[in-house]
Design a protein around this motif. Structure first.
Motif, PDB file in Angstrom:
ATOM      1  N   UNK A 184       0.832  -1.191   0.000  1.00 46.83           N
ATOM      2  CA  UNK A 184       0.000   0.000   0.000  1.00 46.83           C
ATOM      3  C   UNK A 184       0.872   1.248   0.000  1.00 46.83           C
ATOM      4  N   UNK A 185       0.449   2.248  -0.762  1.00 47.57           N
ATOM      5  CA  UNK A 185       1.249   3.477  -0.880  1.00 47.57           C
ATOM      6  C   UNK A 185       1.032   4.438   0.276  1.00 47.57           C
ATOM      7  N   UNK A 186       0.033   4.176   1.118  1.00 46.08           N
ATOM      8  CA  UNK A 186      -0.250   5.055   2.236  1.00 46.08           C
ATOM      9  C   UNK A 186      -0.944   4.317   3.355  1.00 46.08           C
ATOM     10  N   UNK A 187      -1.444   5.078   4.294  1.00 46.55           N
ATOM     11  CA  UNK A 187      -2.078   4.485   5.482  1.00 46.55           C
ATOM     12  C   UNK A 187      -3.407   3.843   5.111  1.00 46.55           C
ATOM     13  N   UNK A 188      -3.604   2.639   5.601  1.00 44.94           N
ATOM     14  CA  UNK A 188      -4.886   1.952   5.435  1.00 44.94           C
ATOM     15  C   UNK A 188      -5.298   1.360   6.771  1.00 44.94           C
TER      16      UNK A 188
END
Length: 122
Positions: A24-28
């Motif tokens: 994932x490229x960011x917060x999830x």
């Protein structure tokens, strides 16, 4: 917008193993795996809660698949053992953008990967 990129799919004989990854490229928050076989609807495989270790598995994969995540790396995994021909499908990674209860339904997920093909030969 968070991007999800799956990898690790391929061709394997029945009884074999594969490990899927989803970066994932960011917060999830909650993250899960779904799959879709030709001519069938997308179905739930497994999900892991964003905090703690709570997981849910589809009955069809329970005891054979293991979902895990490395939060520091924003990466989700699916270890698939004892694969069967009926596991053949495109596998999709999914993630929610807010904290919530873990769910088996597709509409609870906000981000989706492009999918990775898993083919199990008999």
């Amino acid at each position: 917008q968070v991007q999800l990129v799956e990898s690790g799919g391929g061709l394997v004989q029945a009884g074999g193993s594969l490990r899927l990854s989803c970066a994932a490229s960011g917060r999830t928050f909650n993250m899960g795996w779904f799959r879709q076989a030709p001519g069938k609807e997308r179905e739930f495989v497994a999900v892991i809660k964003w905090i703690g270790t709570s997981t849910i598995y589809a009955d069809s994969v329970k005891g054979r698949f293991t979902i895990s995540r490395d939060s520091a790396k924003n990466t989700l995994y699916l270890q698939m053992d004892s694969l069967k021909p009926e596991d053949t499908a495109v596998y999709y990674c999914a993630a929610s953008k807010s904290p919530k209860a873990i769910s088996r339904v597709t509409y609870e997920y906000d981000y989706w990967g492009q999918g990775t093909q898993v083919t199990v030969s008999s």
